[in-house]
Design a protein around this motif. Structure first.
Motif, PDB file in Angstrom:
ATOM      1  N   ILE A  21       5.317  38.411  51.705  1.00  0.00           N
ATOM      2  CA  ILE A  21       6.688  38.659  51.141  1.00  0.00           C
ATOM      3  C   ILE A  21       7.221  39.990  51.734  1.00  0.00           C
ATOM      4  O   ILE A  21       8.358  39.928  52.164  1.00  0.00           O
ATOM      5  CB  ILE A  21       6.607  38.544  49.779  1.00  0.00           C
ATOM      6  N   GLN A  22       6.122  40.853  51.863  1.00  0.00           N
ATOM      7  CA  GLN A  22       6.565  42.164  52.593  1.00  0.00           C
ATOM      8  C   GLN A  22       7.149  41.884  54.093  1.00  0.00           C
ATOM      9  O   GLN A  22       8.231  42.216  54.623  1.00  0.00           O
ATOM     10  CB  GLN A  22       5.486  43.267  52.480  1.00  0.00           C
ATOM     11  N   GLU A  35       5.851  31.540  41.364  1.00  0.00           N
ATOM     12  CA  GLU A  35       6.923  31.431  41.022  1.00  0.00           C
ATOM     13  C   GLU A  35       7.827  32.000  42.070  1.00  0.00           C
ATOM     14  O   GLU A  35       8.958  31.456  42.671  1.00  0.00           O
ATOM     15  CB  GLU A  35       7.300  31.669  39.595  1.00  0.00           C
ATOM     16  N   LEU A  36       7.485  33.153  42.536  1.00  0.00           N
ATOM     17  CA  LEU A  36       8.573  33.929  43.446  1.00  0.00           C
ATOM     18  C   LEU A  36       8.384  33.003  44.689  1.00  0.00           C
ATOM     19  O   LEU A  36       9.021  33.307  45.342  1.00  0.00           O
ATOM     20  CB  LEU A  36       7.576  35.335  43.670  1.00  0.00           C
ATOM     21  N   LEU A  37       7.040  32.590  45.031  1.00  0.00           N
ATOM     22  CA  LEU A  37       6.964  31.942  46.422  1.00  0.00           C
ATOM     23  C   LEU A  37       7.755  30.531  46.343  1.00  0.00           C
ATOM     24  O   LEU A  37       8.344  30.077  47.330  1.00  0.00           O
ATOM     25  CB  LEU A  37       5.388  31.745  46.787  1.00  0.00           C
ATOM     26  N   SER A  38       7.542  29.822  45.142  1.00  0.00           N
ATOM     27  CA  SER A  38       7.978  28.373  45.543  1.00  0.00           C
ATOM     28  C   SER A  38       9.214  28.233  44.796  1.00  0.00           C
ATOM     29  O   SER A  38       9.710  27.010  45.017  1.00  0.00           O
ATOM     30  CB  SER A  38       6.894  27.573  44.837  1.00  0.00           C
ATOM     31  N   ALA A  39       9.835  29.044  44.023  1.00  0.00           N
ATOM     32  CA  ALA A  39      11.128  28.968  43.481  1.00  0.00           C
ATOM     33  C   ALA A  39      12.225  29.645  44.283  1.00  0.00           C
ATOM     34  O   ALA A  39      13.333  29.504  44.267  1.00  0.00           O
ATOM     35  CB  ALA A  39      11.124  29.450  42.085  1.00  0.00           C
ATOM     36  N   ASN A  40      11.872  30.704  45.150  1.00  0.00           N
ATOM     37  CA  ASN A  40      12.930  31.365  45.787  1.00  0.00           C
ATOM     38  C   ASN A  40      13.228  30.351  47.161  1.00  0.00           C
ATOM     39  O   ASN A  40      12.511  30.020  48.005  1.00  0.00           O
ATOM     40  CB  ASN A  40      12.367  32.592  46.240  1.00  0.00           C
ATOM     41  N   ILE A  50      12.345  32.163  50.729  1.00  0.00           N
ATOM     42  CA  ILE A  50      10.864  32.087  51.186  1.00  0.00           C
ATOM     43  C   ILE A  50      10.693  30.860  51.569  1.00  0.00           C
ATOM     44  O   ILE A  50       9.918  30.462  52.453  1.00  0.00           O
ATOM     45  CB  ILE A  50      10.180  32.561  50.018  1.00  0.00           C
ATOM     46  N   LYS A  51      11.184  29.863  50.744  1.00  0.00           N
ATOM     47  CA  LYS A  51      10.973  28.416  51.074  1.00  0.00           C
ATOM     48  C   LYS A  51      11.343  27.879  52.532  1.00  0.00           C
ATOM     49  O   LYS A  51      10.700  27.464  53.089  1.00  0.00           O
ATOM     50  CB  LYS A  51      11.175  27.370  50.048  1.00  0.00           C
ATOM     51  N   SER A  52      12.575  28.390  52.658  1.00  0.00           N
ATOM     52  CA  SER A  52      13.214  27.847  53.852  1.00  0.00           C
ATOM     53  C   SER A  52      12.729  28.532  55.087  1.00  0.00           C
ATOM     54  O   SER A  52      12.620  28.098  56.288  1.00  0.00           O
ATOM     55  CB  SER A  52      14.748  27.996  53.733  1.00  0.00           C
ATOM     56  N   ARG A  53      12.027  29.665  54.901  1.00  0.00           N
ATOM     57  CA  ARG A  53      11.469  30.494  56.010  1.00  0.00           C
ATOM     58  C   ARG A  53       9.921  29.943  56.277  1.00  0.00           C
ATOM     59  O   ARG A  53       9.391  30.483  57.414  1.00  0.00           O
ATOM     60  CB  ARG A  53      11.626  31.965  55.629  1.00  0.00           C
ATOM     61  N   THR A  54       9.195  29.660  55.267  1.00  0.00           N
ATOM     62  CA  THR A  54       7.778  29.289  55.618  1.00  0.00           C
ATOM     63  C   THR A  54       7.499  28.007  55.653  1.00  0.00           C
ATOM     64  O   THR A  54       6.445  27.799  56.247  1.00  0.00           O
ATOM     65  CB  THR A  54       6.976  30.038  54.181  1.00  0.00           C
ATOM     66  N   ILE A  55       8.255  27.074  55.004  1.00  0.00           N
ATOM     67  CA  ILE A  55       7.896  25.646  55.206  1.00  0.00           C
ATOM     68  C   ILE A  55       7.866  25.046  56.583  1.00  0.00           C
ATOM     69  O   ILE A  55       9.235  25.210  57.127  1.00  0.00           O
ATOM     70  CB  ILE A  55       8.478  24.813  54.022  1.00  0.00           C
ATOM     71  N   SER A  88      -0.369  22.497  56.373  1.00  0.00           N
ATOM     72  CA  SER A  88      -0.872  23.522  57.376  1.00  0.00           C
ATOM     73  C   SER A  88       0.269  24.373  58.085  1.00  0.00           C
ATOM     74  O   SER A  88       0.286  24.722  59.217  1.00  0.00           O
ATOM     75  CB  SER A  88      -1.642  22.873  58.621  1.00  0.00           C
ATOM     76  N   ASP A  89       1.309  24.661  57.066  1.00  0.00           N
ATOM     77  CA  ASP A  89       2.254  25.660  57.683  1.00  0.00           C
ATOM     78  C   ASP A  89       1.889  27.032  56.665  1.00  0.00           C
ATOM     79  O   ASP A  89       0.985  27.033  56.205  1.00  0.00           O
ATOM     80  CB  ASP A  89       3.651  25.195  57.410  1.00  0.00           C
ATOM     81  N   ASN A  90       2.953  28.229  56.979  1.00  0.00           N
ATOM     82  CA  ASN A  90       2.608  29.356  56.431  1.00  0.00           C
ATOM     83  C   ASN A  90       2.763  29.174  54.896  1.00  0.00           C
ATOM     84  O   ASN A  90       1.946  29.819  54.296  1.00  0.00           O
ATOM     85  CB  ASN A  90       3.957  30.270  56.681  1.00  0.00           C
ATOM     86  N   PHE A  91       3.773  28.351  54.379  1.00  0.00           N
ATOM     87  CA  PHE A  91       3.728  28.118  53.005  1.00  0.00           C
ATOM     88  C   PHE A  91       2.222  27.808  52.356  1.00  0.00           C
ATOM     89  O   PHE A  91       1.791  27.898  51.419  1.00  0.00           O
ATOM     90  CB  PHE A  91       4.806  27.188  52.649  1.00  0.00           C
ATOM     91  N   ALA A  92       1.777  26.454  53.072  1.00  0.00           N
ATOM     92  CA  ALA A  92       0.552  25.960  52.457  1.00  0.00           C
ATOM     93  C   ALA A  92      -0.381  26.970  52.373  1.00  0.00           C
ATOM     94  O   ALA A  92      -1.442  27.058  51.582  1.00  0.00           O
ATOM     95  CB  ALA A  92      -0.100  24.932  53.517  1.00  0.00           C
ATOM     96  N   ARG A  93      -0.522  27.880  53.741  1.00  0.00           N
ATOM     97  CA  ARG A  93      -1.583  28.938  53.493  1.00  0.00           C
ATOM     98  C   ARG A  93      -1.723  29.974  52.239  1.00  0.00           C
ATOM     99  O   ARG A  93      -2.533  30.170  51.764  1.00  0.00           O
ATOM    100  CB  ARG A  93      -1.494  29.977  54.806  1.00  0.00           C
ATOM    101  N   PHE A  94      -0.448  30.189  51.951  1.00  0.00           N
ATOM    102  CA  PHE A  94      -0.435  31.199  50.888  1.00  0.00           C
ATOM    103  C   PHE A  94      -0.321  30.368  49.563  1.00  0.00           C
ATOM    104  O   PHE A  94      -1.027  30.980  48.591  1.00  0.00           O
ATOM    105  CB  PHE A  94       1.189  31.918  50.882  1.00  0.00           C
ATOM    106  N   TRP A  95      -0.135  29.221  49.467  1.00  0.00           N
ATOM    107  CA  TRP A  95      -0.063  28.351  48.303  1.00  0.00           C
ATOM    108  C   TRP A  95      -1.612  28.209  48.147  1.00  0.00           C
ATOM    109  O   TRP A  95      -2.054  28.396  46.849  1.00  0.00           O
ATOM    110  CB  TRP A  95       0.501  27.019  48.445  1.00  0.00           C
ATOM    111  N   VAL A  96      -2.506  27.767  49.005  1.00  0.00           N
ATOM    112  CA  VAL A  96      -3.970  27.649  48.838  1.00  0.00           C
ATOM    113  C   VAL A  96      -4.380  28.912  48.380  1.00  0.00           C
ATOM    114  O   VAL A  96      -5.546  28.917  47.647  1.00  0.00           O
ATOM    115  CB  VAL A  96      -4.471  27.409  50.361  1.00  0.00           C
ATOM    116  N   ARG A  97      -4.332  30.120  49.029  1.00  0.00           N
ATOM    117  CA  ARG A  97      -4.552  31.231  48.312  1.00  0.00           C
ATOM    118  C   ARG A  97      -4.315  31.767  47.084  1.00  0.00           C
ATOM    119  O   ARG A  97      -5.528  32.168  46.144  1.00  0.00           O
ATOM    120  CB  ARG A  97      -4.031  32.636  49.330  1.00  0.00           C
ATOM    121  N   ILE A  98      -3.190  31.095  46.684  1.00  0.00           N
ATOM    122  CA  ILE A  98      -3.042  31.603  45.202  1.00  0.00           C
ATOM    123  C   ILE A  98      -3.746  30.601  44.384  1.00  0.00           C
ATOM    124  O   ILE A  98      -4.510  31.035  43.285  1.00  0.00           O
ATOM    125  CB  ILE A  98      -1.391  31.238  44.887  1.00  0.00           C
TER     126      ILE A  98
END
Lengths: 117, 422, 204, 369
Positions: free
Chosen positions: D118-119, D188-193, D196-201, D252-262
């Motif tokens: 997010i930084q 919530e920050l990641l998947s409700a914003n 962030i969604k439009s930039r990572t998905i 396998s996009d940026n969003f998925a990588r961070f979702w998997v980490r969480i």
């Protein structure tokens, strides 16, 4: 600040712009000179509207309506028109500059001589 | 002259210098230091003093706002923020300013030196010019232009030129990236910014900011919610704040066009940025929050200050919480979202004015409710329209079939013992 | 007459700067510096407009010329190579200088010889009040009459030169309605045209 | 497209968001990336060479400095290799303790990775500070365990350095209660914003085939739908006694990588709870009679790998019978995950460059070693 001095200023800016168009080969410089000429014209239009009344207002027998007063600002209105035309012109001209640059990778008008008979 | 004489500060200084009968007699006793006939000198001195007071007031406000913003950042981020230098760290920004002044001033070899030095000046002077038309209280302004609002729009567009000059003159490719982005964003957002003010102009019938404040029987944020939303977002873009801070995207471009600036030149850019933030808040407070108007329990200046700080806090809040948008998304938002919203706003306002040309306060409240309903609906519709391309990718997560790799467990334990051959 | 004195001084200084800046624009070898000089000229011209009581036009000048046109030119300059000394003279430099100075003197001569109408020759007091002073508007059987106001009161309008924005607006939608529409069409066609030109290149 | 000329820009090694000292020579066409040439080695400290001059226990301190945000996992991987090489039988309590420690480290590492996403997206530090705050509590636990917060060197051949103090267990319970809330907040920050969604998905998509071919491992691979987790496939320590899910995503996009980490960090919490249930009193490491301080493993070589926070983290050790390894090689997951950087970035915009780069979750200390 009199009408004469403003007209001299306007003529000077106009002529300098004309000189730029005639003497420079770079197309961006040419566009900039055209903008200078536009500015000279606007100065003249505004100063005419400021220092010379329209015939409607000169006529003493005529009722001074707001219509007549608005004609006093024709110069301003023409200034607005010229400015908007200049904006459109510069956008179009710069698009042309991009195209010309892609075609010949040069912006020198000397290189664009394909139309000569 | 008559425009300036309405100005309280100017009149106070002017009448203390030269006590003329026409403009000073009906406002009490004044000193009248200079003899009559020196009006021109008094005119010069009082004009100069007025600008002096204003610019120093702005600088003080900038120093305070930097401190306040940092304190707020601290609170948002669960930490204390600056608290060492002075009571609650008030003098931190002063210390920073002194530190910046004594840094070495580096000019890159590739830089176009004249333009490189010109850019900070060009950046800072439009910001101060914005303040000159804003009334910060009853009769407290530098000049009340009859084209005040348009003047603000015009002057803020100058900062785009400064950014372009700074980015070009640095002779640095990353800076040029920043400059190109700045041009794209600034030119795009000027259009919704100007159009969002059209509704306000139709309601108030004047471009002068004093006239707009006086025309607000109820604050225009109630009558022009769409205009407020669009103007707020557009001014965030114009002052390069998150989520539109592409120009100075730290995580990509370093500091963008500021990369090669050091010492006080950097300080001036920094100051201009924060002053622009205050300027944008002041414009929003004046145009949409009824400026210095308020119940008479407090002086008008205090009301203006409260509204200014509210808007400033909102900007800081947005900056603290939102990430940055991508350049294509920013431009799409300007052209596909905000532009349409302003058109809706203009149409709705036109219809309302043509139905009720001169509404009373009660009718205004009804108009406000209708406007808010339209605002919320159009925002929802436009955001749905903008988000068509973004889909949740959780939909087909349940029936994921794993990629057929390594379906059996590893049996051997990778241990291979043997004699070493020396 | 302190006001006039300051205005005169400002006018002479700004005119000098305009001519100096214009010369710089047409002689500078560095195109980017030329573009910046051009925006300086634009700002100075806007100051001239302010001096001429054309606040609206001055502000539009800054908004459009400085904020958009010169930024666009600077933007375009970044795309071309050889910026530092790319602006070269053609072989007709001296001839064009001679022609332009000749034209300049002709223009001055004509403007001096011609007898322009003067504001001083207006004798209708109502007209003067409408132009520069305070006035009432009285509507009378379809036409609006302008009467000079003796006492300041709320219903008083300022002269068209003092508060030109309102009058420009009303004349744009009355006297100059058709030119306004034409300008709108020109702007739209210029927008579409420039986009088309750029996109055609993109396909190839 | 002939209409613009590509521009080559040097990003790094001194750049605010290269996660260390990394250099890329990126060629842009407008804002679009057409070529990326990574240049690394700016943080090279010769850890592998230095290991040849140190005893087996001393090498442990070098592994801490490789991936300094997940040093516990580095320790674990190295210690497992040494245990295999020297035939050391670990004591059960020590193994449970180091499993707890390494899972805590995995949570901390994923917190850092998510915060820095997010930084990189441009938020001004607030989400980062929120995740860093949670990490601090975990580092406090490490301080209780071994006195160090980041460079722990907690593990020893055969177990751990010392037993956990009394106050460690209630503190651990408190952290385990807090962490899921922190991850709820982050998710919530990641998947409700919307931003962030439009930039990572849909950004920086890699196909599972290419990832398998490039031997990419870890959350990055699991975000592409490949069910590959060494804790499950090749259970080391006592992972075979523990039930846990392996969260998968298929885009396998940026969003998925961070979702998997969480999701993975949530699983770690469950693993730690099971470890707490199963841990029993006893010695935390074999006595010095069984495992001397100065190990002299028999000649031979060994490769041992664990599932690190960033992927497969392996140590290859060669012994010539002396007190120091003859050769020590690290299979650094960060370095190998970087191999597809060019494929990830080409065609994306400049704004997404560092987001995609950060979604690899690499650590320069590990890449350059």
């Amino acid at each position: 600040m009199t009408l004469d001095s403003l007209l001299i200023l306007s003529a000077a800016v106009f002529c300098i712009g004309l000189y730029g168009i005639l003497s420079k080969t770079n197309i961006v410089s040419t566009i900039m000179s055209i903008e200078l000429m536009f500015n000279g014209i606007i100065i003249a239009a505004v100063s005419f509207s400021r220092f010379t009344p329209s015939a409607l207002l000169m006529n003493n027998s005529f009722d001074v309506s707001s219509f007549a007063l608005n004609t006093a600002l024709s110069g301003h209105v023409f200034g607005v028109f010229i400015i908007s035309i200049a904006a459109a012109e510069s956008a179009l001209a710069l698009a042309l500059v991009f195209v010309m640059f892609n075609k010949k990778s040069s912006v020198d008008i000397v290189d664009f001589n394909e139309l000569k008979g | 002259m008559d425009m300036i004489v309405e100005n309280n500060i100017f009149r106070f200084i002017y009448c203390n210098l030269v006590n003329t009968n026409e403009s000073c007699s009906d406002f009490g006793n004044f000193l009248g230091i200079l003899p009559l006939g020196f009006e021109w000198l008094a005119f010069l001195i009082s004009g100069f003093l007025l600008c002096f007071i204003y610019i120093n007031g702005i600088l003080g406000a900038v120093i305070l706002s930097i401190w306040g913003e940092r304190r707020l950042y601290g609170r948002f981020q669960n930490r204390s923020g600056p608290n060492r230098w002075g009571p609650m760290g008030v003098f931190t920004s002063t210390a920073d300013a002194i530190k910046v002044m004594f840094k070495e001033d580096v000019v890159p070899v590739d830089a176009d030196k004249f333009l490189f030095n010109l850019a900070p000046v060009l950046m800072v002077f439009p910001v101060f010019m914005v303040f000159s038309v804003i009334p910060v209280g009853i009769g407290t302004f530098v000049v009340d232009l009859n084209v005040g609002l348009l003047f603000i729009l015009a002057v803020t567009s100058l900062s785009g030129l400064a950014v372009v000059i700074a980015s070009w003159a640095s002779g640095n490719r990353i800076s040029i990236f920043s400059g190109l982005r700045a041009v794209a964003v600034l030119i795009s957002y000027e259009i919704p910014m100007a159009l969002s003010l059209v509704g306000v102009l139709m309601l108030s019938g004047t471009l002068s900011l004093n006239g707009i404040v006086e025309a607000q029987k109820i604050p225009f944020i109630l009558l022009q919610p769409l205009g407020f939303v669009v103007f707020f977002l557009a001014s965030l873009a114009e002052i390069n704040r998150t989520p539109f801070d592409l120009t100075e995207a730290e995580s990509e471009l370093g500091a963008g066009y500021l990369n090669d600036y050091s010492s006080m030149k950097f300080g001036i850019f920094f100051l201009a940025e924060f002053a622009a933030t205050i300027g944008a808040s002041a414009v929003i407070a004046t145009v949409f929050l009824a400026g210095w108007k308020g119940p008479e329990i407090l002086p008008s200046h205090i009301w203006f200050g409260i509204k200014l700080i509210l808007v400033l806090g909102l900007i800081v809040w947005v900056r603290m919480s939102w990430p940055r948008m991508r350049i294509d998304q920013i431009l799409h938002l300007a052209w596909k979202g905000l532009f349409e919203l302003t058109l809706i706003n203009i149409i709705v306002t036109t219809i309302m004015i043509s139905i009720k040309p001169d509404p009373s306060v009660n009718e205004m409240w009804i108009m406000a409710i209708i406007n808010w309903v339209i605002c919320i609906f159009s925002l929802i519709i436009v955001s749905k329209f903008l988000n068509r391309s973004v889909k949740d990718n959780f939909s087909n997560l349940k029936n994921t079939t794993p990629y057929p790799v390594g379906t059996e467990k590893i049996k051997s334990s990778f241990i291979n013992k043997k004699e070493m051959v020396n | 007459m302190s006001g006039n004195f300051f205005i005169d001084i400002t006018f002479w200084v700004v005119s000098f700067l305009i001519i100096l800046g214009s010369f710089y624009v047409v002689t500078a070898r560095n195109i980017f510096r030329g573009a910046i000089g051009l925006s300086f000229v634009f700002i100075c011209v806007a100051i001239i407009f302010f001096l001429l009581n054309a606040e609206f036009l001055g502000v539009v000048q800054i908004l459009v010329y400085v904020g958009a046109v010169s930024v666009l030119i600077a933007f375009a300059v970044m795309f071309i190579k050889d910026v530092v000394d790319g602006s070269k003279y053609s072989k007709y430099r001296l001839l064009s200088a001679f022609l332009c100075s000749f034209l300049f003197f002709v223009l001055i001569f004509i403007s001096q010889v011609t007898e322009w109408n003067s504001m001083d020759s207006i004798e209708n007091e109502d007209a003067l009040a409408g132009l520069e002073g305070f006035y009432f508007e009285e509507s009378e059987s379809g036409s609006i009459l302008i009467k000079k106001a003796e006492v300041l009161s709320d219903g008083v309008n300022k002269g068209v030169f003092i508060n030109s924005t309102l009058s420009i607006g009303s004349s744009l939608i009355s006297n100059f309605l058709i030119p306004l529409q034409v300008i709108g069409f020109i702007l739209i066609s210029a927008l579409i045209g420039s986009l088309t030109i750029i996109r055609q290149r993109r396909k190839q | 497209m002939p209409s613009t000329q590509p521009v080559t820009v040097n990003l790094g090694p001194q750049h605010p968001s290269t996660h260390g000292v990394f250099r890329m020579r990126v060629t842009f066409d407008g804002e679009e990336i057409v070529d990326v040439e990574p240049v690394f080695g700016y943080l090279h400290r010769g850890s592998e060479k230095l290991a040849e001059e140190r005893t087996y226990t001393q090498v442990l301190t070098l592994t801490d400095r490789m991936d300094y945000v997940s040093s516990m996992l580095n320790n674990q991987s190295y210690i497992l290799a040494v245990e295999k090489l020297a035939n050391v039988e670990p004591s059960p309590r020590g193994v449970w303790l180091r499993m707890i420690a390494s899972e805590l480290q995995r949570i901390a590492s994923h917190l850092v990775a998510t915060g820095f996403l997010i930084q990189d997206l441009g938020a001004l530090g607030t989400p980062l500070i929120y995740s860093m705050r949670q990490r601090e509590y975990i580092l406090d636990l490490f301080e209780m365990l071994c006195g160090a917060r980041i460079t722990n060197s907690y593990l020893r051949p055969g177990g751990v350095y010392m037993d956990a103090p009394e106050e460690f267990w209630p503190a651990l319970d408190k952290v385990l209660l807090d962490v899921p809330h922190a991850f709820d907040e982050l998710e919530e920050l990641l998947s409700a914003n919307e931003i962030i969604k439009s930039r990572t998905i849909g950004v920086s998509i890699l196909s599972p085939e290419s990832m398998v071919n490039a031997s990419i491992t870890g959350p990055m691979l699991r975000a592409g739908g490949v069910d590959w987790d060494l804790r499950h496939r090749n259970p080391y320590d006592f992972y075979d006694q523990i039930n846990f899910h392996r969260p998968l995503h298929n885009s396998s996009d940026n969003f998925a990588r961070f979702w998997v980490r969480i999701q993975e960090a949530r699983e770690s919490v469950k693993i730690i709870r099971q470890c707490i249930d199963k841990i029993e009193p006893g010695p935390v490491r074999p006595s010095f009679d069984e495992v001397p301080r100065l190990l002299r493993p028999p000649p031979g070589d060994v490769y041992s790998a664990i599932e690190g926070s960033k992927g497969e983290l392996g140590f290859y050790l060669v012994s010539d019978g002396g007190i120091a390894p003859y050769r020590c090689h690290v299979r650094a997951s960060s370095l190998i995950n970087l191999t597809l950087l060019r494929e990830m970035l080409i065609g994306e915009l400049f704004n997404d460059l560092f987001v995609s780069f950060g979604s690899i979750d690499l650590n320069m200390g590990e890449v350059d070693r």
